[in-house]
Write a protein that holds these residues in place. Structure first.
Motif, mmCIF file in Angstrom:
data_model
loop_
_atom_site.group_PDB
_atom_site.id
_atom_site.type_symbol
_atom_site.label_atom_id
_atom_site.label_comp_id
_atom_site.label_asym_id
_atom_site.label_seq_id
_atom_site.Cartn_x
_atom_site.Cartn_y
_atom_site.Cartn_z
ATOM 1 N N PHE A 125 4.592 -0.899 3.147
ATOM 2 C CA PHE A 125 3.948 0.409 3.228
ATOM 3 C C PHE A 125 4.970 1.490 2.850
ATOM 4 N N VAL A 136 1.601 5.214 -0.035
ATOM 5 C CA VAL A 136 0.946 6.423 0.484
ATOM 6 C C VAL A 136 1.686 7.644 -0.036
ATOM 7 N N GLN A 167 -3.613 1.905 -9.413
ATOM 8 C CA GLN A 167 -2.826 3.115 -9.247
ATOM 9 C C GLN A 167 -3.575 4.277 -9.870
ATOM 10 N N GLU A 183 -2.961 10.687 0.690
ATOM 11 C CA GLU A 183 -3.807 9.743 -0.020
ATOM 12 C C GLU A 183 -3.042 8.470 -0.357
ATOM 13 N N VAL A 184 -3.814 7.422 -0.571
ATOM 14 C CA VAL A 184 -3.246 6.147 -1.022
ATOM 15 C C VAL A 184 -3.112 6.216 -2.528
ATOM 16 N N SER A 185 -1.882 6.209 -3.015
ATOM 17 C CA SER A 185 -1.646 6.377 -4.443
ATOM 18 C C SER A 185 -1.734 5.075 -5.222
ATOM 19 N N SER A 186 -1.395 3.960 -4.574
ATOM 20 C CA SER A 186 -1.476 2.674 -5.282
ATOM 21 C C SER A 186 -1.575 1.535 -4.281
ATOM 22 N N MET A 187 -2.134 0.429 -4.733
ATOM 23 C CA MET A 187 -2.247 -0.786 -3.913
ATOM 24 C C MET A 187 -1.960 -1.997 -4.787
ATOM 25 N N ILE A 214 0.865 -1.181 0.000
ATOM 26 C CA ILE A 214 0.000 0.000 0.000
ATOM 27 C C ILE A 214 0.896 1.223 0.000
ATOM 28 N N ILE A 233 5.918 5.134 1.917
ATOM 29 C CA ILE A 233 5.290 6.445 2.123
ATOM 30 C C ILE A 233 6.167 7.499 1.466
#
Length: 565
Positions: free
Chosen positions: A381, A138, A195, A166-170, A136, A383
């Motif tokens: 994660f 961030v 993404q 914000e979450v930019s990609s997973m 994830i 960031i």
């Protein structure tokens, strides 16, 4: 405080199992003569014919039967081999397939190990081997935006705006193994990624066949972003060289797009390996790397030339085994720019590792990378803190994880582990309460039967100014050594009498066995660390010593001498 695995609920099944070596006070490599001598020594104390009082005679019969059983098992090579491999339960199992009189002890052990491997293999086939990866990403660059928006109207300049995080990609991936035979394994895996609102995914199914310990082959089918078919293989060429390679056929509306990858490796020495890798097709590149992995250090130097980038990478890891900690440094320079990454990885439990890393580069900026590995599951994660290289995000990315980890560890994890360990120990005590009472009763009976031997040995030692035990205490870790017998808690027992009875020719030798199994001893603190504290005189000189439960001990020793009167 050491790392305690709070993920495992396994109980110590052998906590109270009979240890014949400890009971006879002999080493696990003891000869038949040493076993016989130990048996004769205890028989002189516990033989029923040595006691006239009916109550003592009954107690002596119980302990003599235990002594006789230990002698019978350890003096018989076949029973001893079974006992060494499986313990008392192995001796009690009826129809056990490896108990054959024509087999030697070595053959029994070898057959046991083979059966254990077969059971493990069957268990492996019954279970899957799931592995997973969750990433994830961030975007927190708004926290450290080095620029100010000067175009705002005056009436808005005084307002406070929350930073936009914000979450930019997973990305999620999962794979499951299905062992078909001992040489064939089927793997089903899948990936999903998104993404900036756009995503995709795929499903993979592969089959691997192991021809021998020197080679294997694998075929894989992929569906998702266009079907693909790949073939891979491994082959050991010589004792120092091995080859790993494969091809990928991707089916697109424009036709079949082939790809090729091949790696040749050479074992340079015990700790060093060199690699030469070639990628052909959509991505064309050649790379070479050198890896040296020792007990305390890992070095990795690599050079890659090709598309889309060429770069040079240096990676160093320092292992601090005592703290189960790894310190890492990565330097990467290439056509894309430059990158420096530093961090640490800490083992937080038996099956879990936690790592933090700070990546500083151009043009990527500053990133904080957090990774949790739990068994075969990996959680990432990353960031993104800033698109520019400025001091503030570097400082916070370095300091904040250390502070947070320390606070959580001291304030949450360690109290939780301590409480869970206490509950586990209490549960063990409750489960073993009846056996504990039985052992305590047996130990008190043994000490009562030892009194005649105790008085004789003590008198003999006093007459020749030999080894005289003044006080011996066994049990849970304690700090106050001036403990009277009537003040002892239920976790500490007085073992002065049985320790004096171990004296032979003004000497005592205790082997690396738990002392709770010695005659006259029992375990007063199941699951806890225990010590044996002894105060004695030798040639009228005062001595004292404290030893761990499974630590060997020899008395007397000059290093034990004190000024205690």
């Amino acid at each position: 405080m050491g790392n305690v695995d709070f993920e495992s609920g396994e109980e110590n099944a052998n906590e109270n199992e009979e240890d014949y070596y400890a009971f006879l006070n002999i080493s696990r490599e003891a000869s038949k003569e040493e076993i016989s001598n130990a048996y004769r020594r205890l028989s002189r104390v516990y033989h029923p014919d040595k006691h006239v009082v009916p109550e003592l005679k009954n107690k002596a019969e119980i302990l003599f039967n235990k002594t006789k059983k230990a002698y019978e098992v350890l003096s018989d090579p076949h029973q001893r081999a079974i006992y060494d491999s499986l313990g008392v339960k192995g001796l009690e199992t009826e129809g056990w397939e490896i108990v054959q009189r024509m087999k030697t002890p070595a053959e029994i052990r070898a057959e046991y190990e083979q059966l254990a491997e077969e059971r493990a293999e069957r268990l492996k086939q019954q279970r899957t081997n799931p592995t997973g990866n969750v990433t994830i990403a961030v975007n927190a660059t708004d926290l450290f935006d080095p620029y100010e928006d000067l175009s705002l109207e005056d009436e808005y300049q005084g307002d406070f705006n929350f930073p936009n995080i914000e979450v930019s990609s997973m990305q999620f991936s999962q794979s499951i193994d299905f062992p078909l035979t001992q040489k064939d394994t089927c793997t089903l895996s899948g990936q999903l990624h998104t993404q900036n609102g756009v995503g995709g995914g795929g499903v993979n199914c592969s089959w691997r066949h192991i021809f021998s310990h020197r080679s294997w082959a694998e075929v894989e089918m992929t569906a998702g972003n266009g079907p693909a078919l790949s073939f891979r293989g491994f082959r050991t060429l010589t004792n120092r060289f091995f080859l790993n390679g494969g091809t990928v056929l991707q089916f697109t509306p424009e036709g079949i797009r082939p790809g090729l990858v091949s790696t040749l490796a050479m074992q340079i020495d015990k700790h060093s390996v060199g690699y030469l890798t070639y990628h052909g097709g959509i991505r064309s590149l050649v790379s070479t790397s050198f890896v040296r992995d020792t007990e305390l250090n890992t070095f990795n130097f690599a050079i890659q030339v090709g598309l889309p980038h060429s770069h040079v990478t240096f990676n160093y890891t320092r292992k601090i085994l005592s703290q189960e900690l790894k310190l890492k440094l990565l330097i990467k320079i290439g056509t894309f720019g430059g990158l420096v990454e530093y961090g640490a990885e800490k083992k937080v439990s038996k099956h879990s590792n936690l790592s933090f890393a700070v990546a500083v580069g151009v043009p990527t900026g500053v990133k904080l990378k957090i990774k949790l590995t739990r068994a075969s599951q990996v959680y990432n994660f990353p960031i993104h803190l800033c698109e520019e290289v400025i001091p503030a995000p570097i400082f916070y990315a370095t300091v904040v994880p250390i502070v947070v980890y320390t606070v959580v560890k001291k304030g949450v994890v360690e109290p939780f582990l301590k409480e869970q360990k206490a509950r586990k120990i209490e549960k063990q005590k409750q489960n073993n309460l009846n056996k504990l009472l039985e052992r305590r009763k047996e130990a008190l009976a043994a000490q009562e039967l030892m009194m005649a031997t105790y008085n004789r040995i003590k008198s003999d030692e006093e007459n020749k100014n030999g080894l005289i035990i003044l006080k011996a205490i066994y049990g849970k870790l304690f700090t106050d050594r001036n403990i009277r017998a009537d003040e002892m808690s239920h976790e500490i027992i007085d073992v002065t009498v049985p320790v004096q009875c171990l004296v032979k020719d003004s000497k005592i030798v205790l082997y690396e066995n738990t002392k709770s199994q010695l005659p006259g001893f029992f375990d007063p603190a199941i699951g806890e660390d225990k010590l044996l504290y002894i105060v004695y005189t030798f040639r009228q000189q005062p001595h004292e010593v404290t030893t761990q439960d499974n630590e060997s001990l020899r008395l007397p020793k000059t290093s034990h001498r004190t000024n205690i009167t």
